[in-house]
Design a protein around this motif. Structure first.
Motif, PDB file in Angstrom:
ATOM      1  N   HIS A  94       0.814  -1.217   0.000  1.00  0.00           N
ATOM      2  CA  HIS A  94       0.000   0.000   0.000  1.00  0.00           C
ATOM      3  C   HIS A  94       0.848   1.267   0.000  1.00  0.00           C
ATOM      4  O   HIS A  94       0.680   2.149  -0.845  1.00  0.00           O
ATOM      5  N   ALA A  95       1.747   1.367   0.967  1.00  0.00           N
ATOM      6  CA  ALA A  95       2.557   2.582   1.096  1.00  0.00           C
ATOM      7  C   ALA A  95       3.879   2.227   1.762  1.00  0.00           C
ATOM      8  O   ALA A  95       4.094   1.103   2.206  1.00  0.00           O
TER       9      ALA A  95
ATOM     10  N   ASP B  35       2.749   6.774  -1.098  1.00  0.00           N
ATOM     11  CA  ASP B  35       1.742   5.821  -1.557  1.00  0.00           C
ATOM     12  C   ASP B  35       2.299   5.085  -2.769  1.00  0.00           C
ATOM     13  O   ASP B  35       2.857   5.706  -3.681  1.00  0.00           O
TER      14      ASP B  35
ATOM     15  N   THR C 141      -3.976   6.999  -0.057  1.00  0.00           N
ATOM     16  CA  THR C 141      -3.494   7.349   1.281  1.00  0.00           C
ATOM     17  C   THR C 141      -3.772   8.821   1.524  1.00  0.00           C
ATOM     18  O   THR C 141      -3.572   9.653   0.638  1.00  0.00           O
TER      19      THR C 141
ATOM     20  N   VAL D  47      -1.648   8.994   9.321  1.00  0.00           N
ATOM     21  CA  VAL D  47      -1.678   8.436   7.972  1.00  0.00           C
ATOM     22  C   VAL D  47      -2.895   7.519   7.874  1.00  0.00           C
ATOM     23  O   VAL D  47      -3.025   6.567   8.646  1.00  0.00           O
TER      24      VAL D  47
ATOM     25  N   VAL E 198      -5.127   4.828   5.756  1.00  0.00           N
ATOM     26  CA  VAL E 198      -5.064   3.857   4.656  1.00  0.00           C
ATOM     27  C   VAL E 198      -6.257   2.904   4.767  1.00  0.00           C
ATOM     28  O   VAL E 198      -6.803   2.689   5.849  1.00  0.00           O
TER      29      VAL E 198
END
Length: 234
Positions: free
Chosen positions: A176-177, A190, A197, A220, A222
């Protein structure tokens, strides 16, 4: 039947019908189990034998972590070490020299963020469910790069911040990130995730593949309900 990566027995072969972990497209993630030799499953909360998702003795949902059994169990939040040299976070006592500051990522279930996802009708909004029990996890950031995502054997992914642990946020991508830490500070990037994100309560997604500086206290967001708060603590 198959066994998902979290150890649950599932009749479905695409998503675990206990915790929702994706099985389709990850052949190594599911293990076929012969119906001729069923395994004994026990409740993680009271240790009574269970045959389905919910314990008949105490009512615990086996898709969720076991609740604390005594006041002492809730006295200290679990602390994990995340390092590029390890295949994911390992429970450990923090080993930080006195007076030295370290970055810490605290993973939590954020109901306010979840409500915003529902309102804006994100890609997985219809399928995302807010967990009834999700204890915060504090992860010490030792190293330089920390993948945020979900473990995948077939793809060779072992995120330092693994969000595939039940109850998993289905809105989080496998990769994802990424958090990056160097002499200039901490950044979030991201990696082209499906749901994107965002930061600090904003509905505006950060641009993909562009490092964004983070400051102590930044949040953050997500997936569908996961918030990672970064702090700089002694």
């Amino acid at each position: 039947m198959v066994r998902c990566p979290e150890g649950h027995m599932s009749t479905a072969t695409d998503y675990c019908d206990v915790c929702g972990t994706a099985l389709e497209g990850d052949p190594a993630a599911a293990t076929v189990v012969s119906s001729a030799a069923p395994e004994q499953t026990r409740c993680p909360a009271c240790d009574a034998p269970i045959a389905g998702r919910f314990c008949e003795e105490c009512g615990h949902d086996s898709a969720l972590p076991a609740p604390p059994r005594s006041p002492e169990d809730t006295a200290v939040m679990p602390v994990y070490q995340a390092s590029a040299e390890t295949a994911g976070p390992v429970a450990a006592e923090p080993e930080v020299p006195a007076g030295e500051y370290v970055w810490i990522a605290t993973v939590s279930a954020d109901r306010d963020f979840y409500q915003r996802v529902l309102i804006r009708e994100g890609p997985d909004a219809e399928r995302v469910e807010f967990p009834s029990y999700y204890p915060d996890r504090r992860i010490l950031l030792h190293g330089s790069d920390f993948l945020i995502g979900k473990r995948s054997v077939s793809q060779g992914l072992n995120p330092e911040i693994d969000l595939g642990i039940a109850p998993a946020d289905i809105g989080v991508s496998r990769a994802h990130a990424r958090l990056h830490l160097d002499e200039n500070g901490l950044t979030i990037t991201d990696l082209g995730s499906t749901n994107g994100t965002s930061l600090n309560g904003s509905d505006d997604l950060i641009p993909a593949r562009v490092p964004i500086p983070l400051h102590p206290g930044d949040r953050v967001h997500v997936g569908g309900w996961t918030t990672i708060t970064v702090t700089f603590e002694p």
